[in-house]
Design a protein around this motif. Structure first.
Motif, PDB file in Angstrom:
ATOM      1  N   GLY A 260     -20.509 -17.676 -53.227  1.00 41.55           N
ATOM      2  CA  GLY A 260     -20.680 -17.673 -51.592  1.00 41.55           C
ATOM      3  C   GLY A 260     -20.574 -16.535 -51.001  1.00 41.55           C
ATOM      4  O   GLY A 260     -20.110 -15.639 -51.637  1.00 41.55           O
ATOM      5  N   PRO A 261     -20.502 -16.692 -49.572  1.00 42.65           N
ATOM      6  CA  PRO A 261     -20.125 -15.607 -48.781  1.00 42.65           C
ATOM      7  C   PRO A 261     -18.636 -15.090 -49.187  1.00 42.65           C
ATOM      8  O   PRO A 261     -18.497 -13.723 -49.323  1.00 42.65           O
ATOM      9  N   ASP A 262     -18.061 -15.953 -49.621  1.00 45.23           N
ATOM     10  CA  ASP A 262     -16.475 -15.512 -49.714  1.00 45.23           C
ATOM     11  C   ASP A 262     -16.118 -14.517 -50.987  1.00 45.23           C
ATOM     12  O   ASP A 262     -15.492 -13.546 -50.919  1.00 45.23           O
TER      13      ASP A 262
ATOM     14  N   ASP B 262     -29.971 -22.363 -46.862  1.00 36.47           N
ATOM     15  CA  ASP B 262     -30.769 -22.940 -45.747  1.00 36.47           C
ATOM     16  C   ASP B 262     -29.493 -23.144 -44.945  1.00 36.47           C
ATOM     17  O   ASP B 262     -29.722 -23.523 -43.552  1.00 36.47           O
ATOM     18  N   ASP B 263     -28.374 -22.895 -45.301  1.00 33.01           N
ATOM     19  CA  ASP B 263     -27.159 -22.871 -44.565  1.00 33.01           C
ATOM     20  C   ASP B 263     -27.067 -21.861 -43.433  1.00 33.01           C
ATOM     21  O   ASP B 263     -27.172 -20.451 -43.870  1.00 33.01           O
ATOM     22  N   ARG B 264     -27.126 -21.795 -42.208  1.00 32.10           N
ATOM     23  CA  ARG B 264     -27.288 -20.685 -41.191  1.00 32.10           C
ATOM     24  C   ARG B 264     -26.049 -20.001 -41.244  1.00 32.10           C
ATOM     25  O   ARG B 264     -25.878 -18.616 -41.095  1.00 32.10           O
ATOM     26  N   LYS B 265     -24.678 -20.445 -41.386  1.00 30.65           N
ATOM     27  CA  LYS B 265     -23.682 -19.896 -41.432  1.00 30.65           C
ATOM     28  C   LYS B 265     -23.552 -18.880 -42.738  1.00 30.65           C
ATOM     29  O   LYS B 265     -23.156 -17.639 -42.575  1.00 30.65           O
ATOM     30  N   SER B 266     -23.946 -19.419 -43.727  1.00 33.68           N
ATOM     31  CA  SER B 266     -23.979 -18.708 -45.029  1.00 33.68           C
ATOM     32  C   SER B 266     -24.924 -17.672 -44.779  1.00 33.68           C
ATOM     33  O   SER B 266     -24.645 -16.329 -45.316  1.00 33.68           O
ATOM     34  N   ARG B 267     -26.036 -17.713 -44.361  1.00 33.98           N
ATOM     35  CA  ARG B 267     -27.323 -16.924 -44.089  1.00 33.98           C
ATOM     36  C   ARG B 267     -26.678 -15.634 -43.414  1.00 33.98           C
ATOM     37  O   ARG B 267     -26.976 -14.647 -43.764  1.00 33.98           O
ATOM     38  N   ALA B 268     -25.989 -16.001 -42.293  1.00 37.94           N
ATOM     39  CA  ALA B 268     -25.452 -14.999 -41.301  1.00 37.94           C
ATOM     40  C   ALA B 268     -24.313 -14.187 -42.254  1.00 37.94           C
ATOM     41  O   ALA B 268     -24.371 -12.800 -42.038  1.00 37.94           O
TER      42      ALA B 268
END
Length: 104
Positions: free
Chosen positions: A2-4, A35-41
């Motif tokens: 994930g992003p973290d 598909d998750d906008r927050k993760s994509r950002a």
């Protein structure tokens, strides 16, 4: 991952330009696959931050250099030789650069 997890890698390999460029490559791919906008950002932010391979110190130095060019008139075509521009912007130098210099 994930992003973290990517943020932790960026922090761990901050001074390794090859690794930061690899992190950017995989973060960009991860952004395209989610598909998750927050993760994509978050993935896109990581990819943009690491794409040039510069660590945090070099990014701060680059920002300070660009600010210096701006305040001295070097970044303005046509105003490079204008003493008025240099004097006017010189007044702002300390205010604009103090945080970067303090945290350098």
């Amino acid at each position: 991952m994930g992003p973290d997890d990517y943020y932790k890698l960026v922090e761990k390999f901050d001074s390794n330009s090859t690794m930061t460029r690899l992190i950017a490559r995989y973060a960009k791919a991860a952004a395209e696959d989610t598909d998750d906008r927050k993760s994509r950002a978050a993935f896109n932010e990581i990819a943009l931050t690491c794409a040039d391979g510069l660590g945090s110190v070099m990014r701060a130095w680059d920002g300070l250099s660009k600010l210096s060019d701006y305040c001295s008139g070097q970044s303005h075509v046509g105003r490079r030789n204008s003493p008025e521009q240099v004097i006017a912007m010189g007044r702002w130098w300390e205010e604009l650069s103090q945080d970067t210099v303090k945290n350098f």
